[in-house]
Every structure is written in structure tokens, then in C-alpha cells.
Design an enzyme around this catalytic site. Sequence first.
Site, PDB file in Angstrom:
ATOM      1  N   ASP A   1     -26.064 -36.318  -2.094  1.00  0.00           N
ATOM      2  CA  ASP A   1     -26.666 -36.448  -3.427  1.00  0.00           C
ATOM      3  C   ASP A   1     -28.136 -36.025  -3.429  1.00  0.00           C
ATOM      4  O   ASP A   1     -28.610 -35.378  -4.344  1.00  0.00           O
ATOM      5  CB  ASP A   1     -26.614 -37.906  -3.909  1.00  0.00           C
TER       6      ASP A   1
ATOM      7  N   LYS B   1     -20.939 -46.788  -3.218  1.00  0.00           N
ATOM      8  CA  LYS B   1     -21.769 -45.988  -2.304  1.00  0.00           C
ATOM      9  C   LYS B   1     -22.522 -46.835  -1.283  1.00  0.00           C
ATOM     10  O   LYS B   1     -22.754 -46.386  -0.166  1.00  0.00           O
ATOM     11  CB  LYS B   1     -22.789 -45.177  -3.101  1.00  0.00           C
TER      12      LYS B   1
HETATM   13  P1  NAP Z   1     -24.976 -47.570  -9.132  1.00  0.00           P
HETATM   14  O1  NAP Z   1     -25.250 -47.591  -7.684  1.00  0.00           O
HETATM   15  O2  NAP Z   1     -23.981 -48.512  -9.696  1.00  0.00           O
HETATM   16  O3  NAP Z   1     -26.388 -47.846  -9.886  1.00  0.00           O
HETATM   17  C1  NAP Z   1     -26.465 -47.942 -11.255  1.00  0.00           C
HETATM   18  C2  NAP Z   1     -27.925 -48.088 -11.700  1.00  0.00           C
HETATM   19  O4  NAP Z   1     -27.943 -47.948 -13.117  1.00  0.00           O
HETATM   20  C3  NAP Z   1     -28.552 -49.426 -11.381  1.00  0.00           C
HETATM   21  O5  NAP Z   1     -29.918 -49.243 -11.135  1.00  0.00           O
HETATM   22  C4  NAP Z   1     -28.325 -50.211 -12.661  1.00  0.00           C
HETATM   23  O6  NAP Z   1     -29.298 -51.201 -12.900  1.00  0.00           O
HETATM   24  C5  NAP Z   1     -28.507 -49.132 -13.696  1.00  0.00           C
HETATM   25  N1  NAP Z   1     -27.779 -49.407 -14.926  1.00  0.00           N
HETATM   26  C6  NAP Z   1     -26.432 -49.411 -15.081  1.00  0.00           C
HETATM   27  N2  NAP Z   1     -26.130 -49.675 -16.365  1.00  0.00           N
HETATM   28  C7  NAP Z   1     -27.306 -49.845 -17.020  1.00  0.00           C
HETATM   29  C8  NAP Z   1     -27.646 -50.139 -18.361  1.00  0.00           C
HETATM   30  N3  NAP Z   1     -26.696 -50.307 -19.283  1.00  0.00           N
HETATM   31  N4  NAP Z   1     -28.937 -50.229 -18.694  1.00  0.00           N
HETATM   32  C9  NAP Z   1     -29.900 -50.056 -17.760  1.00  0.00           C
HETATM   33  N5  NAP Z   1     -29.644 -49.775 -16.469  1.00  0.00           N
HETATM   34  C10 NAP Z   1     -28.348 -49.667 -16.093  1.00  0.00           C
HETATM   35  O7  NAP Z   1     -24.555 -46.120  -9.619  1.00  0.00           O
HETATM   36  P2  NAP Z   1     -24.959 -44.687  -9.003  1.00  0.00           P
HETATM   37  O8  NAP Z   1     -23.953 -44.289  -8.002  1.00  0.00           O
HETATM   38  O9  NAP Z   1     -26.382 -44.708  -8.633  1.00  0.00           O
HETATM   39  O10 NAP Z   1     -24.730 -43.714 -10.263  1.00  0.00           O
HETATM   40  C11 NAP Z   1     -25.563 -43.806 -11.407  1.00  0.00           C
HETATM   41  C12 NAP Z   1     -25.327 -42.625 -12.342  1.00  0.00           C
HETATM   42  O11 NAP Z   1     -25.614 -41.401 -11.689  1.00  0.00           O
HETATM   43  C13 NAP Z   1     -23.873 -42.479 -12.846  1.00  0.00           C
HETATM   44  O12 NAP Z   1     -23.894 -42.090 -14.188  1.00  0.00           O
HETATM   45  C14 NAP Z   1     -23.313 -41.373 -11.998  1.00  0.00           C
HETATM   46  O13 NAP Z   1     -22.261 -40.683 -12.662  1.00  0.00           O
HETATM   47  C15 NAP Z   1     -24.533 -40.497 -11.841  1.00  0.00           C
HETATM   48  N6  NAP Z   1     -24.427 -39.654 -10.657  1.00  0.00           N
HETATM   49  C16 NAP Z   1     -24.402 -38.318 -10.840  1.00  0.00           C
HETATM   50  C17 NAP Z   1     -24.299 -37.489  -9.752  1.00  0.00           C
HETATM   51  C18 NAP Z   1     -24.288 -36.013  -9.973  1.00  0.00           C
HETATM   52  O14 NAP Z   1     -23.861 -35.287  -9.073  1.00  0.00           O
HETATM   53  N7  NAP Z   1     -24.770 -35.537 -11.093  1.00  0.00           N
HETATM   54  C19 NAP Z   1     -24.217 -37.995  -8.460  1.00  0.00           C
HETATM   55  C20 NAP Z   1     -24.271 -39.390  -8.301  1.00  0.00           C
HETATM   56  C21 NAP Z   1     -24.378 -40.218  -9.417  1.00  0.00           C
HETATM   57  P3  NAP Z   1     -29.139 -52.696 -12.305  1.00  0.00           P
HETATM   58  O15 NAP Z   1     -29.747 -52.640 -10.926  1.00  0.00           O
HETATM   59  O16 NAP Z   1     -29.918 -53.523 -13.268  1.00  0.00           O
HETATM   60  O17 NAP Z   1     -27.684 -53.027 -12.294  1.00  0.00           O
END
Ligand code: NAP
Length: 541
Positions: A354, A317
Site C-alpha cells: 500500500d 490488515k
Molecule cells: P481500517 O484499518 O479499518 O481504518 C479505518 C480508519 O478510518 C480508522 O482510522 C477509522 O477511525 C476511520 N474511520 C472509519 N469510519 C469512519 C467514519 N465514519 N468517520 C471517521 N473516521 C472513520 O481501514 P483501512 O484498511 O485503513 O482502509 C481505509 C480506507 O482506505 C478504505 O476505504 C479502503 O477501501 C481504502 N484503501 C484503499 C486502497 C487503495 O488501493 N486505493 C488501499 C487500502 C485501503 P477510528 O480509528 O476512529 O475507527
Amino acid sequence: MATAMSVSAVSPAATAVARPRTLVCVPATARAPREMAAELAAAAALGADVAELRLDLLAGFAPRRDLPIILAEPRPLPALVTYRPKWEGGEYEGDDERRLEALMLAMELGAEYVDIELKAADKFMRLLSGKKPENCKLIVSSHNYENTPSAEELADLVAQIQATGADIVKIATTATEIVDVARMFQILAHCQEKQVPIIGLVMNERGFISRVLCPKYGAYLTFGSLEKGRESAPAQPTAADLINLYNIRQIGPDTKVFGIIGKPVGHSKSPILHNEAFRSVGFNAVYVPFLVDDLAKFLNTYSSPDFAGFSCTIPHKEAAVRCCDEVDPIARDIGAVNTMVRRPDGKLVGYNTDYVGAISAIEDGIRASQQTDPTTSPLAGRLFVVIGAGGAGKALAYGAKEKGARVVIANRTFARAQELGNLIGGPALTLADLENYHPEEGMILANTTAIGMHPNVNETPLSKQALKSYAVVFDAVYTPKETRLLREAAECGATVVSGLEMFIRQAMGQFEHFTGMPVDNENFQAITSSLDNPNTMKPRL
Ligand code: NAP
């Protein structure tokens, strides 16, 4: 032969030649002849056009005894007979003469198609000595289990296969990255122009789109398994998904391609949602999962107007902001693009749906459970804690601030929490700090990390004890619908809002960008009502 690497080189005019529809072929992989015959009937019931009988998978196969059983008339479907040797990725290890004799017997018994490997094709032709039955088509095949050669090499391969006297060319290669598939699409389009019937597939998850999109480029057939677990090649979809989920019968040269770019991407329910939404309004488009390693390379390769728009998820993203020609100001402020649309001039424009999806879901969740002032946002003035500082975290933080909330960021990597906190003017916390964070009552919590997502459903980002401090808890994770975080928050008495609500609403925004049509809310809710049902069709990679 076209040699350029980009799918932009395949013009719509080149693909617009009248042609028969791409057939759906189900591999029959049973170990016993009667079971294999039953698989033909099952494939017919699914709506398949052809069944591939994999003789090499039969235990103790005796051609004269077993073939009349498998090919008994009346057959529910035309039969494609394959007797794949070990040296071409099959299971037959015996003498090649006997193998070829069995294929000749299958022809005599009326098989509509026989597949012979390129390496054995000359020998088979000599054995046949011109006596191939008229109703039988000969497929000459080549399998590469390591990579996908250059367009020039693929073109040479087509010529070599044609030179054997094949009725149908079959080339299966392996994707090391998704851009490899573009070369196969070029070969398909070229063969279609020259009216050379061809099956061209790229194996494994990165090649998945070749199996769904090949009708757009005029492929003779594509394979779909009888059910999950019975694939004859890596990342083969089920025939039911090809027909019902991807609407493969409707895919033609003019079909626009949309999809979700991510890594991983197999868990996404976006293909179910968008394909059904397109179908419900008669929009000529298909929506596929794109497993992408390098976003810029992907976008440069699939740059034709036919690749008309993309959803974008983990981990692309933020890179998507840099890859778009233009970015909507809100998406730029958030620093994340989850929707890309190709304008008629070919330029890619990035948006973020989002933040509206998440914030409106939380607002409606609060309004449904508490008395609120209808003239302002129920988020105004509240303390809003975001866990995570990635794409979704930024969208939630930005959206909550826009609504007048006081936003706090907690993240595993503290520096990223500080960075986002500085951007929106809010404090940053470590995840450990959060366990004892309780400055006031009525706080709102939003998890935007993947913690608790399938298959790690027993994980949760915050202890149940700490959850007692929150009045409202939202989880962006939507597989499963009820995460451990939401279950425990509800047990603590909080109002809970599921990520599925955000998912549906961000998808509505994407639908409007993709189609230019307004969303019919009721229709969308009806489509999505089955999404949290574990039995709902899932894209299978
Ligand atoms: P992203 O940009 O990769 O960000 C991931 C975030 O999660 C970062 O802050 C990361 O921390 C943290 N993280 C990942 N694994 C972790 C762990 N094991 N323990 C603690 N923190 C952790 O991903 P994103 O696009 O924001 O998406 C994140 C989540 O939101 C996903 O599950 C996705 O499916 C969900 N989502 C849902 C929707 C919906 O429509 N419901 C829409 C978008 C996203 P660090 O900075 O330390 O790496």
C-alpha cells in the site's frame, strides 16, 4: 472418507484424477413456459453447458401443456428439470404424486437430467420401476438452509444419496463462516477420487468460493445466474462472471488459489484486476473474494500450498501482521500487512504494498502538475496531513515520513491519532481541529478513511472551506474514482490524486509477490483502464 477439517488434508495428488470439466448450469427462473424456453437460448448464448428448468417457479404450471413447450426440440442446451417443493426450499406446494408424475413426463420428453430430493427419492424410484430413459441422469439432492454439517455427516449423506441409485449426488449447505466450505471441498475431492459424480455447493456470501473453486475439486457442475437479480440461491454468481471473470474453464486440480480477505469484500475490484492479470501472462491461478470473520481460523483452515497468497483489506490488515510466520520489516514498522504469500515451505510471509502504491501515486501526481526538483521527492519538507489511523493511514504516514515530509495525523478516535503520531514523530489532531488547521501554504492532504466510499458517495471527511488550505489532495477511496472530496478539492484548485492510482500500484506489487514475475506496466495500465467504468464486470456476491 476424509474427516480432517483443514483443506491442507486434500492433497494435490488426490485431486489429480482425470475427469470431465465442471459444467456451468444456468437456472431458468421465468414465470411463463415460453419465457423459460427463451432463457435456455440466452444461457446457451452466454456459453453455459446446461440449463436448470425450475418448474416450481412457473405460474399455473400444467405439465402436459407446458413441458412440451419448454423441452421443445431442438433444445439449445441440455435440460436439468427441477420441481422443488416448499419443504425443500422451492415454491411447489401441491400434491407430491403430481409433482413426481411431472418429473417422469419430463424424462419421457427427453430431459437430460432430473433432480429429485433425497426425501422423495425412494418413492420416485418406485414409480419409475427401472424405466428411467438411458440418456437421462438422475440427480438426488439434499439442501440444508441452516448450516454445513461435519465432514462425517456429509460423508454419510453422500452414502445415503448413492444408496438411492442416484447418477449424480447433489448437496447444498449453508455457510455460517467461510471455513465451512473446506468441508465441502473435502467431500468433493473424496468423491472425485472414488469417481462419484457430485455437485457440492455452500450457499450465501460466506460460501461464495464454493461456487467458483469447485472445479478444482472435481465437482460435476456449478450454477451461474443468467444475470444479476435472477439468482436461484443466495450469493450465486452470474454465469458470465464464472466464465469471463473467474475463468472457470481453466480451473483444475493444479490451479493456485489467491484472493482478497476482507469484511466487507463484495465491493473490491481486486478479483477483476488480478484474474485478468493472471490470464494475460498464462499464470494458472484464480483470484476470489474471501469474506472472513476470523483471520487466524481462515488461515489455519486454508493452509494447503494451493492457497498460495492473499490480499488483505478492512478489517484484517493489522491482525495479518500477527498471523504471518514472517513479516517484511517495512510492513512490521507500518503495523499492517496487505499482502500474504505462502512460501514453498508452507510459511506465510507478509508485505505491505500500500505504502509504495500510495506514495508513488502522489509523487507522480505532483510531478505531473508542478515543476519539481527531479533529484528529490516532491514530498520532502512538505506538511502532509493524514486523515485516519488504520492500515492505510499507517502506510501513508510511514511512506510520507520516509520521503522527508512532516506528517500530521487526524483521526476520529483521537487516541489512535496520538498513537500513530508518536510512532512516526508527528502531531495528532481531532477531526474537528482539522476544520481550522492552516499553519502554512502548500499542504498535502490524504484521506485514508472509508468516508465517501460507495454507497455513501455524498459523504466527505473535510468541508470544502477547509480544503482551500491544501495544494494537493489524495483520497484512498477508489469507488467511485472521483469522490466528493476530490471533486471539491479540484474545484478549490488543488492537484488531486485518485485512490484508483494507489489501487493499481499496490496491486502491481502484489502481482509480483504472487507470481514471481515482473509487472509489465503497460499491460497492467491497459487492464485497469476499465476499472472506473461503471459498466465493468464486478464480482457479484
Ligand atoms: P481500517 O484499518 O479499518 O481504518 C479505518 C480508519 O478510518 C480508522 O482510522 C477509522 O477511525 C476511520 N474511520 C472509519 N469510519 C469512519 C467514519 N465514519 N468517520 C471517521 N473516521 C472513520 O481501514 P483501512 O484498511 O485503513 O482502509 C481505509 C480506507 O482506505 C478504505 O476505504 C479502503 O477501501 C481504502 N484503501 C484503499 C486502497 C487503495 O488501493 N486505493 C488501499 C487500502 C485501503 P477510528 O480509528 O476512529 O475507527
